[in-house]
Write an enzyme that holds these catalytic residues in place. Structure first.
Site, PDB file in Angstrom:
ATOM      1  N   HIS B   6       0.826  -1.214   0.000  1.00  0.00           N
ATOM      2  CA  HIS B   6       0.000   0.000   0.000  1.00  0.00           C
ATOM      3  C   HIS B   6       0.859   1.262   0.000  1.00  0.00           C
ATOM      4  O   HIS B   6       1.217   1.791   1.049  1.00  0.00           O
ATOM      5  CB  HIS B   6      -0.926  -0.035   1.224  1.00  0.00           C
ATOM      6  CG  HIS B   6      -2.012   1.006   1.210  1.00  0.00           C
ATOM      7  ND1 HIS B   6      -3.013   1.061   2.157  1.00  0.00           N
ATOM      8  CD2 HIS B   6      -2.266   2.038   0.372  1.00  0.00           C
ATOM      9  CE1 HIS B   6      -3.818   2.074   1.897  1.00  0.00           C
ATOM     10  NE2 HIS B   6      -3.392   2.688   0.827  1.00  0.00           N
ATOM     11  N   HIS B   8       1.073   5.128  -2.186  1.00  0.00           N
ATOM     12  CA  HIS B   8       0.510   6.011  -3.216  1.00  0.00           C
ATOM     13  C   HIS B   8       1.580   7.027  -3.637  1.00  0.00           C
ATOM     14  O   HIS B   8       2.428   7.423  -2.827  1.00  0.00           O
ATOM     15  CB  HIS B   8      -0.709   6.768  -2.677  1.00  0.00           C
ATOM     16  CG  HIS B   8      -1.829   5.890  -2.217  1.00  0.00           C
ATOM     17  ND1 HIS B   8      -2.524   5.073  -3.078  1.00  0.00           N
ATOM     18  CD2 HIS B   8      -2.381   5.700  -0.989  1.00  0.00           C
ATOM     19  CE1 HIS B   8      -3.466   4.420  -2.385  1.00  0.00           C
ATOM     20  NE2 HIS B   8      -3.391   4.771  -1.126  1.00  0.00           N
ATOM     21  N   HIS B 179     -10.715   1.308  -2.134  1.00  0.00           N
ATOM     22  CA  HIS B 179     -10.150   2.555  -1.608  1.00  0.00           C
ATOM     23  C   HIS B 179     -10.945   3.743  -2.120  1.00  0.00           C
ATOM     24  O   HIS B 179     -10.980   3.999  -3.317  1.00  0.00           O
ATOM     25  CB  HIS B 179      -8.687   2.684  -2.035  1.00  0.00           C
ATOM     26  CG  HIS B 179      -7.845   3.504  -1.094  1.00  0.00           C
ATOM     27  ND1 HIS B 179      -8.210   4.759  -0.668  1.00  0.00           N
ATOM     28  CD2 HIS B 179      -6.668   3.232  -0.475  1.00  0.00           C
ATOM     29  CE1 HIS B 179      -7.275   5.219   0.159  1.00  0.00           C
ATOM     30  NE2 HIS B 179      -6.335   4.309   0.306  1.00  0.00           N
ATOM     31  N   TYR B 195     -12.077   7.265   4.946  1.00  0.00           N
ATOM     32  CA  TYR B 195     -11.329   6.060   4.578  1.00  0.00           C
ATOM     33  C   TYR B 195     -11.742   4.881   5.472  1.00  0.00           C
ATOM     34  O   TYR B 195     -12.046   3.781   4.993  1.00  0.00           O
ATOM     35  CB  TYR B 195      -9.815   6.272   4.730  1.00  0.00           C
ATOM     36  CG  TYR B 195      -9.124   7.025   3.601  1.00  0.00           C
ATOM     37  CD1 TYR B 195      -9.835   7.735   2.636  1.00  0.00           C
ATOM     38  CD2 TYR B 195      -7.728   7.041   3.515  1.00  0.00           C
ATOM     39  CE1 TYR B 195      -9.182   8.424   1.627  1.00  0.00           C
ATOM     40  CE2 TYR B 195      -7.071   7.725   2.501  1.00  0.00           C
ATOM     41  CZ  TYR B 195      -7.795   8.418   1.560  1.00  0.00           C
ATOM     42  OH  TYR B 195      -7.136   9.094   0.562  1.00  0.00           O
ATOM     43  N   HIS B 224      -6.107   0.066   5.482  1.00  0.00           N
ATOM     44  CA  HIS B 224      -6.187   0.650   6.820  1.00  0.00           C
ATOM     45  C   HIS B 224      -6.623  -0.411   7.821  1.00  0.00           C
ATOM     46  O   HIS B 224      -7.502  -0.187   8.658  1.00  0.00           O
ATOM     47  CB  HIS B 224      -7.136   1.854   6.830  1.00  0.00           C
ATOM     48  CG  HIS B 224      -7.018   2.680   5.585  1.00  0.00           C
ATOM     49  ND1 HIS B 224      -7.984   2.720   4.621  1.00  0.00           N
ATOM     50  CD2 HIS B 224      -5.996   3.432   5.112  1.00  0.00           C
ATOM     51  CE1 HIS B 224      -7.570   3.477   3.610  1.00  0.00           C
ATOM     52  NE2 HIS B 224      -6.369   3.923   3.875  1.00  0.00           N
ATOM     53  N   GLU B 285       1.174   2.526   3.664  1.00  0.00           N
ATOM     54  CA  GLU B 285       0.552   3.742   3.110  1.00  0.00           C
ATOM     55  C   GLU B 285       1.563   4.890   3.099  1.00  0.00           C
ATOM     56  O   GLU B 285       1.179   6.055   3.085  1.00  0.00           O
ATOM     57  CB  GLU B 285      -0.702   4.111   3.920  1.00  0.00           C
ATOM     58  CG  GLU B 285      -1.778   4.824   3.103  1.00  0.00           C
ATOM     59  CD  GLU B 285      -2.928   5.311   3.984  1.00  0.00           C
ATOM     60  OE1 GLU B 285      -3.036   4.863   5.136  1.00  0.00           O
ATOM     61  OE2 GLU B 285      -3.709   6.149   3.523  1.00  0.00           O
ATOM     62  N   ARG B 291       2.240  11.654   8.552  1.00  0.00           N
ATOM     63  CA  ARG B 291       3.646  11.802   8.145  1.00  0.00           C
ATOM     64  C   ARG B 291       4.588  12.078   9.309  1.00  0.00           C
ATOM     65  O   ARG B 291       5.803  12.132   9.136  1.00  0.00           O
ATOM     66  CB  ARG B 291       3.765  12.905   7.098  1.00  0.00           C
ATOM     67  CG  ARG B 291       2.833  12.612   5.926  1.00  0.00           C
ATOM     68  CD  ARG B 291       3.153  13.392   4.682  1.00  0.00           C
ATOM     69  NE  ARG B 291       2.215  13.005   3.625  1.00  0.00           N
ATOM     70  CZ  ARG B 291       2.289  13.399   2.371  1.00  0.00           C
ATOM     71  NH1 ARG B 291       3.261  14.216   1.993  1.00  0.00           N
ATOM     72  NH2 ARG B 291       1.409  12.988   1.491  1.00  0.00           N
TER      73      ARG B 291
END
Lengths: 339, 339
Positions: B6, B8, B179, B195, B224, B285, B291
């Site tokens: 996962h 992106h 998703h 989400y 998730h 993710e 972050r």
């Protein structure tokens, strides 16, 4: 004394649902006049029968004492009809709760359904809250963040849209359990998706806002163990941090509480690992969403006391979860229960 | 070899977003003609720069090897414009993924965005899936259960509405990660509510249906960590039982998989306690929703490998989660990776 903060009157006599059906049928009739329920058709014996074999039986079997009791959540249906429909239905449901609490004052204390209706100002529910608290001895309410039944047409719970209602809650010193009703949206199964999604949604709305700066004494209970929140506690801590919000403890945990309606031991274990014991209230949602017996344990899935009993909690934490926190969150319990 | 299922492309060069902005601006112009992106303006060096200091750096630091890489989920925005808008945007995003994968074939393998659009038949996305798989070497897709961006206007994922698209997935032997994209609904924060709600919603839809009887080889990954599902595994087991559905293992677990995008140790611990190791794929993710660095651990919240490393998993389970399950769920990985 063990206080269960989350019980709904899911076993009410059929006459209550018959009244509801007459309301719904009436809406199709152009000459329809909304009329209040006549609950005198329901006898005290019928009420006794409705709880003796269900909630009371489970209280005895499981060793719990007092249930904070409210109308059946999935049947609140605030999207049905209009404000008058909702008011009549809410009064009927709340009056039934009052009758149960009057018949069994040691076993039940009331929390009310609010006569919410999509597009109607939340403060229009203040009068029914006041009636239930001041006249019927109720100690809180169920606040529906989505009276539309799955379409989420109301502003977030942190919008000023809700503020006048919160003022009434603060004035009466009663908390709200944030609880949606039955889903009328095909995407969302009521008890398997919509309830849990609403819990998560509400928590995230609180995280983004300064609601509790504006209402430092407002208290909300997020049911079903907080939806997805404890499982994703690191995500929520991280999101708050990335957005330069205060730590969750400071931002929320004086005001937001979670129940223990999580139907397996590993879930309850996680809940107590990440959420401070000060913020967890024992709840079972009995008789509610899941009624079966878990073949792995031989006990009801919703017998959440067993999961708590299996955890190595300190006596102090155990007392908070089963008793003390309920008194703190619902101060009006104090008159009913020894500290 | 450690495979992260996962990731992106959240760090794509600004020119990609500039194209998207030109699409959005164009929609306000009555003489607007949808035009495909010209990605030749983006140099290979710009692409290298976009991942060297981000995804590749984290791969090296964390000791992971290959990321199953797809366009930025929150930016898919299928509700914007019409089918052509979505097709042009999806092709642009997928072509960018292909360029990353071509520059770094050891580090990234592609999963595509689908050109979904509200009200448009899902099978209209089949051609782009086919292009990505057959021409660009992609191994799966992200399937959006709610192209409306929060209003959930599509039928449930188990409705025949989706079947022709599933037929194409089965034919190509590729899985879908379920998703959603960015929320355009004021109730739902994208990464903090929408989400997770979508994950829970999708799982419950699967639980209610016989989709996997109709498509025994269809495979879906719920990201998730499955939203609220593992935390409420007892609830879902009990709901299935009350509804006389088969046990979840039999009903779902040959077809439904969960990633490990849960950003704290107790969450990952719960996930592995209740979901069989056969159904869990390592995912982070990264670089994504959260972050920051957790001050409690000194490490990034989304460094989910550390949580797994801290658990007493058997070597066999560890191999499944980090590697083997990815090969099972994404068979087209086999050409890229040693078993």
């Amino acid at each position: 004394m063990i206080i269960d903060c989350h019980g709904h009157y899911t076993t009410a006599p059929a006459a209550l649902q018959a009244y509801r059906q007459s309301q719904i049928d009436g809406l199709k009739d152009p000459s329809h006049v909304a009329h209040p329920a006549d609950l005198s058709v329901i006898s005290d014996d019928q009420i006794r029968e409705s709880v003796e074999g269900a909630q009371l039986k489970f209280q005895r079997e499981r060793g719990t004492d007092l249930t904070i009791f409210s109308p059946r959540a999935s049947a609140m249906g605030p999207h049905v009809g209009n404000e008058t429909t909702s008011l009549n239905w809410s009064r009927a449901c709340n009056d039934m709760i009052h009758r149960v609490c009057t018949l069994y004052p040691e076993n039940f204390v009331g929390v009310c359904q609010l006569p919410q209706s999509p597009g109607v100002a939340p403060e229009n529910s203040a009068a029914e809250l006041e009636r239930c608290v001041n006249e019927l001895g109720f100690i809180g309410c169920n606040l529906n963040p989505d009276p539309s039944g799955g379409h989420w047409t109301s502003p977030p719970l942190t919008d000023r849209h809700w503020y006048k209602f919160y003022e009434k809650m603060v004035e009466l010193d009663v908390p709200a359990m944030v609880h949606v009703s039955g889903s009328c949206h095909p995407a969302f199964h009521t008890t398997g998706a919509y309830y849990l999604n609403a819990d998560t949604t509400a928590f995230m709305q609180f995280l983004l806002s300064d609601l509790f700066k504006d209402f430092p004494t407002l208290r909300v209970i997020i049911p079903h163990g907080g939806g997805a929140v404890p499982f994703h506690w690191g995500r929520f801590r991280g999101l708050a941090q990335d957005m330069k919000r205060p730590p969750l403890e400071e931002l929320l945990l004086n005001n937001v509480f979670f129940d223990t309606c999580v139907y397996h031991l590993p879930g309850i274990e996680l809940l107590l690992k990440v959420i401070p014991a000060d913020n967890v209230l024992f709840g079972s949602e009995m008789v509610g969403a899941v009624r079966g017996i878990d073949p792995r344990t031989g006990h009801h899935y919703d017998d959440t006391k067993r999961y708590l009993d299996a955890l190595p909690l300190s006596e102090a934490d155990r007392h908070k979860i089963f008793h003390g926190n309920a008194l703190k969150v619902y101060p009006r319990l104090a008159g009913r229960v020894a500290g």
